[in-house]
Design a protein around this motif. Structure first.
Motif, PDB file in Angstrom:
ATOM      1  N   ASN A  91       0.802  -1.221   0.000  1.00  0.00           N
ATOM      2  CA  ASN A  91       0.000   0.000   0.000  1.00  0.00           C
ATOM      3  C   ASN A  91       0.839   1.276   0.000  1.00  0.00           C
ATOM      4  O   ASN A  91       0.296   2.361   0.115  1.00  0.00           O
ATOM      5  N   GLY A  92       2.163   1.150  -0.092  1.00  0.00           N
ATOM      6  CA  GLY A  92       3.025   2.328  -0.114  1.00  0.00           C
ATOM      7  C   GLY A  92       4.000   2.350   1.042  1.00  0.00           C
ATOM      8  O   GLY A  92       4.222   1.339   1.710  1.00  0.00           O
ATOM      9  N   PRO A  93       4.621   3.522   1.321  1.00  0.00           N
ATOM     10  CA  PRO A  93       5.623   3.634   2.380  1.00  0.00           C
ATOM     11  C   PRO A  93       5.044   3.325   3.759  1.00  0.00           C
ATOM     12  O   PRO A  93       3.906   3.657   4.044  1.00  0.00           O
ATOM     13  N   VAL A  94       5.869   2.698   4.592  1.00  0.00           N
ATOM     14  CA  VAL A  94       5.472   2.372   5.960  1.00  0.00           C
ATOM     15  C   VAL A  94       6.589   2.835   6.882  1.00  0.00           C
ATOM     16  O   VAL A  94       7.757   2.530   6.659  1.00  0.00           O
ATOM     17  N   THR A  95       6.233   3.595   7.916  1.00  0.00           N
ATOM     18  CA  THR A  95       7.201   4.048   8.910  1.00  0.00           C
ATOM     19  C   THR A  95       6.737   3.571  10.272  1.00  0.00           C
ATOM     20  O   THR A  95       5.563   3.705  10.614  1.00  0.00           O
ATOM     21  N   SER A  96       7.657   3.003  11.038  1.00  0.00           N
ATOM     22  CA  SER A  96       7.365   2.538  12.394  1.00  0.00           C
ATOM     23  C   SER A  96       8.510   2.951  13.305  1.00  0.00           C
ATOM     24  O   SER A  96       9.607   3.239  12.843  1.00  0.00           O
ATOM     25  N   GLN A  97       8.243   2.965  14.605  1.00  0.00           N
ATOM     26  CA  GLN A  97       9.279   3.226  15.598  1.00  0.00           C
ATOM     27  C   GLN A  97       9.383   1.999  16.496  1.00  0.00           C
ATOM     28  O   GLN A  97       8.362   1.488  16.956  1.00  0.00           O
ATOM     29  N   LEU A  98      10.604   1.559  16.715  1.00  0.00           N
ATOM     30  CA  LEU A  98      10.869   0.395  17.551  1.00  0.00           C
ATOM     31  C   LEU A  98      11.737   0.823  18.713  1.00  0.00           C
ATOM     32  O   LEU A  98      12.722   1.527  18.534  1.00  0.00           O
ATOM     33  N   SER A  99      11.347   0.411  19.921  1.00  0.00           N
ATOM     34  CA  SER A  99      12.220   0.624  21.074  1.00  0.00           C
ATOM     35  C   SER A  99      12.509  -0.722  21.711  1.00  0.00           C
ATOM     36  O   SER A  99      11.631  -1.576  21.789  1.00  0.00           O
ATOM     37  N   LEU A 100      13.750  -0.882  22.103  1.00  0.00           N
ATOM     38  CA  LEU A 100      14.201  -2.070  22.814  1.00  0.00           C
ATOM     39  C   LEU A 100      14.707  -1.621  24.165  1.00  0.00           C
ATOM     40  O   LEU A 100      15.710  -0.924  24.257  1.00  0.00           O
ATOM     41  N   ALA A 101      14.011  -1.997  25.213  1.00  0.00           N
ATOM     42  CA  ALA A 101      14.411  -1.660  26.577  1.00  0.00           C
ATOM     43  C   ALA A 101      15.076  -2.883  27.182  1.00  0.00           C
ATOM     44  O   ALA A 101      14.446  -3.929  27.319  1.00  0.00           O
ATOM     45  N   ILE A 102      16.358  -2.763  27.509  1.00  0.00           N
ATOM     46  CA  ILE A 102      17.145  -3.884  28.020  1.00  0.00           C
ATOM     47  C   ILE A 102      17.317  -3.724  29.520  1.00  0.00           C
ATOM     48  O   ILE A 102      17.787  -2.684  29.994  1.00  0.00           O
ATOM     49  N   ALA A 103      16.926  -4.753  30.284  1.00  0.00           N
ATOM     50  CA  ALA A 103      17.065  -4.733  31.744  1.00  0.00           C
ATOM     51  C   ALA A 103      17.551  -6.104  32.191  1.00  0.00           C
ATOM     52  O   ALA A 103      16.758  -7.019  32.409  1.00  0.00           O
ATOM     53  N   GLY A 104      18.875  -6.239  32.298  1.00  0.00           N
ATOM     54  CA  GLY A 104      19.448  -7.525  32.718  1.00  0.00           C
ATOM     55  C   GLY A 104      19.126  -8.627  31.742  1.00  0.00           C
ATOM     56  O   GLY A 104      19.494  -8.553  30.579  1.00  0.00           O
ATOM     57  N   SER A 105      18.404  -9.648  32.202  1.00  0.00           N
ATOM     58  CA  SER A 105      18.081 -10.784  31.343  1.00  0.00           C
ATOM     59  C   SER A 105      16.689 -10.640  30.714  1.00  0.00           C
ATOM     60  O   SER A 105      16.091 -11.618  30.294  1.00  0.00           O
ATOM     61  N   ARG A 106      16.194  -9.394  30.651  1.00  0.00           N
ATOM     62  CA  ARG A 106      14.881  -9.140  30.029  1.00  0.00           C
ATOM     63  C   ARG A 106      15.011  -8.038  28.984  1.00  0.00           C
ATOM     64  O   ARG A 106      15.794  -7.097  29.155  1.00  0.00           O
ATOM     65  N   VAL A 107      14.239  -8.162  27.929  1.00  0.00           N
ATOM     66  CA  VAL A 107      14.172  -7.117  26.911  1.00  0.00           C
ATOM     67  C   VAL A 107      12.704  -6.935  26.522  1.00  0.00           C
ATOM     68  O   VAL A 107      11.968  -7.910  26.382  1.00  0.00           O
ATOM     69  N   THR A 108      12.283  -5.673  26.416  1.00  0.00           N
ATOM     70  CA  THR A 108      10.916  -5.371  25.986  1.00  0.00           C
ATOM     71  C   THR A 108      10.993  -4.693  24.625  1.00  0.00           C
ATOM     72  O   THR A 108      11.680  -3.676  24.461  1.00  0.00           O
ATOM     73  N   ASN A 109      10.310  -5.285  23.641  1.00  0.00           N
ATOM     74  CA  ASN A 109      10.242  -4.759  22.275  1.00  0.00           C
ATOM     75  C   ASN A 109       8.896  -4.071  22.106  1.00  0.00           C
ATOM     76  O   ASN A 109       7.859  -4.687  22.311  1.00  0.00           O
ATOM     77  N   THR A 110       8.913  -2.817  21.707  1.00  0.00           N
ATOM     78  CA  THR A 110       7.676  -2.082  21.479  1.00  0.00           C
ATOM     79  C   THR A 110       7.745  -1.430  20.099  1.00  0.00           C
ATOM     80  O   THR A 110       8.728  -0.759  19.782  1.00  0.00           O
ATOM     81  N   VAL A 111       6.708  -1.644  19.292  1.00  0.00           N
ATOM     82  CA  VAL A 111       6.630  -1.036  17.968  1.00  0.00           C
ATOM     83  C   VAL A 111       5.420  -0.118  17.931  1.00  0.00           C
ATOM     84  O   VAL A 111       4.305  -0.521  18.258  1.00  0.00           O
ATOM     85  N   HIS A 112       5.666   1.136  17.530  1.00  0.00           N
ATOM     86  CA  HIS A 112       4.591   2.116  17.356  1.00  0.00           C
ATOM     87  C   HIS A 112       4.436   2.392  15.866  1.00  0.00           C
ATOM     88  O   HIS A 112       5.425   2.491  15.147  1.00  0.00           O
ATOM     89  N   ARG A 113       3.206   2.498  15.430  1.00  0.00           N
ATOM     90  CA  ARG A 113       2.890   2.794  14.035  1.00  0.00           C
ATOM     91  C   ARG A 113       1.844   3.878  13.979  1.00  0.00           C
ATOM     92  O   ARG A 113       1.136   4.120  14.951  1.00  0.00           O
ATOM     93  N   THR A 114       1.704   4.470  12.804  1.00  0.00           N
ATOM     94  CA  THR A 114       0.603   5.377  12.545  1.00  0.00           C
ATOM     95  C   THR A 114      -0.354   4.656  11.604  1.00  0.00           C
ATOM     96  O   THR A 114       0.055   4.165  10.553  1.00  0.00           O
ATOM     97  N   ASP A 115      -1.595   4.568  11.996  1.00  0.00           N
ATOM     98  CA  ASP A 115      -2.604   3.888  11.197  1.00  0.00           C
ATOM     99  C   ASP A 115      -2.806   4.677   9.904  1.00  0.00           C
ATOM    100  O   ASP A 115      -3.161   5.856   9.942  1.00  0.00           O
ATOM    101  N   PRO A 116      -2.566   4.059   8.721  1.00  0.00           N
ATOM    102  CA  PRO A 116      -2.700   4.796   7.464  1.00  0.00           C
ATOM    103  C   PRO A 116      -4.138   5.222   7.168  1.00  0.00           C
ATOM    104  O   PRO A 116      -4.360   6.185   6.440  1.00  0.00           O
ATOM    105  N   ASP A 117      -5.108   4.537   7.759  1.00  0.00           N
ATOM    106  CA  ASP A 117      -6.517   4.877   7.512  1.00  0.00           C
ATOM    107  C   ASP A 117      -7.023   6.002   8.402  1.00  0.00           C
ATOM    108  O   ASP A 117      -7.802   6.847   7.963  1.00  0.00           O
ATOM    109  N   THR A 118      -6.571   6.023   9.673  1.00  0.00           N
ATOM    110  CA  THR A 118      -7.088   7.010  10.625  1.00  0.00           C
ATOM    111  C   THR A 118      -6.087   8.107  10.977  1.00  0.00           C
ATOM    112  O   THR A 118      -6.471   9.134  11.514  1.00  0.00           O
ATOM    113  N   GLY A 119      -4.783   7.867  10.724  1.00  0.00           N
ATOM    114  CA  GLY A 119      -3.755   8.823  11.103  1.00  0.00           C
ATOM    115  C   GLY A 119      -3.394   8.771  12.577  1.00  0.00           C
ATOM    116  O   GLY A 119      -2.552   9.516  13.050  1.00  0.00           O
ATOM    117  N   LYS A 120      -4.022   7.853  13.327  1.00  0.00           N
ATOM    118  CA  LYS A 120      -3.752   7.730  14.761  1.00  0.00           C
ATOM    119  C   LYS A 120      -2.525   6.856  15.006  1.00  0.00           C
ATOM    120  O   LYS A 120      -2.339   5.829  14.365  1.00  0.00           O
TER     121      LYS A 120
END
Length: 184
Positions: free
Chosen positions: A144-173
């Motif tokens: 459907n065209g270009p896609v931009t996302s933001q990824l954060s990796l939070a590292i805490a010892g033996s744990r990592v949290t992966n979070t991906v944020h996107r903008t909905d192409p239909d709503t802009g949210k």
């Protein structure tokens, strides 16, 4: 089975492409190396991610969609003479399956690389260290065209949290498309 249009991948995750050929993976590694002017060998922040990780979290397809629980597996190792981290991510839910491969390295204060996903194909990633983690912008193309996302990796010892944020192409949210916490 439904496949959700995400980039994750931490990333970083990021990340094996189901059924991909060795040449597709090599192209991604070459692409990542070309983005780095003076790659750092065995970067300490990336080094904290080396190993096998398992965990669970949630995925959302759109800003107004419901969450689906997922279980994920992340395997990372050094490649290209310890200049790149190769990440293989597989996430599965009841109706969801996502696989991706990523090669990421550091040059100066910037982390760069490439990502191939089973959904969106190849994307470029660029980011910086933030505290004990990494924040990336991912830019690629979907059908459907270009896609931009933001990824954060939070590292805490033996744990990592992966979070991906996107903008909905239909709503802009903006919304959280994926949030997974893993441990070794």
């Amino acid at each position: 089975m439904r496949i959700v249009p995400l980039f994750t991948g931490v990333i970083l995750a990021a990340l094996v492409v189901a059924g991909s050929s060795p040449s597709a993976i090599a192209a991604s590694e070459d692409s990542a190396l070309k983005q780095l002017q003076s790659p750092v060998t065995s970067d300490t922040t990336l080094g904290k991610l080396i190993g096998k990780w398992r965990g669970e979290g949630v995925v959302r397809q759109s800003s107004d969609g419901g969450e689906e629980p997922v279980k994920c597996q992340l395997n990372t190792n050094w490649t290209a003479g310890n200049k790149l981290m190769n990440m293989m991510l597989i996430c599965r839910g009841i109706d969801y399956r996502f696989t991706a491969t990523s090669f990421i390295g550091r040059s100066g204060n910037v982390y760069r690389g490439s990502l191939n996903s089973s959904v969106n194909g190849e994307a470029n990633v660029a980011g910086r260290r933030s505290g004990n983690g990494l924040n990336f912008n991912m830019v690629g193309r979907s059908k459907n065209g270009p896609v931009t996302s933001q990824l954060s990796l939070a590292i805490a010892g033996s744990r990592v949290t992966n979070t991906v944020h996107r903008t909905d192409p239909d709503t802009g949210k903006k919304y959280t498309a994926l949030k997974v916490t893993m441990s070794r």
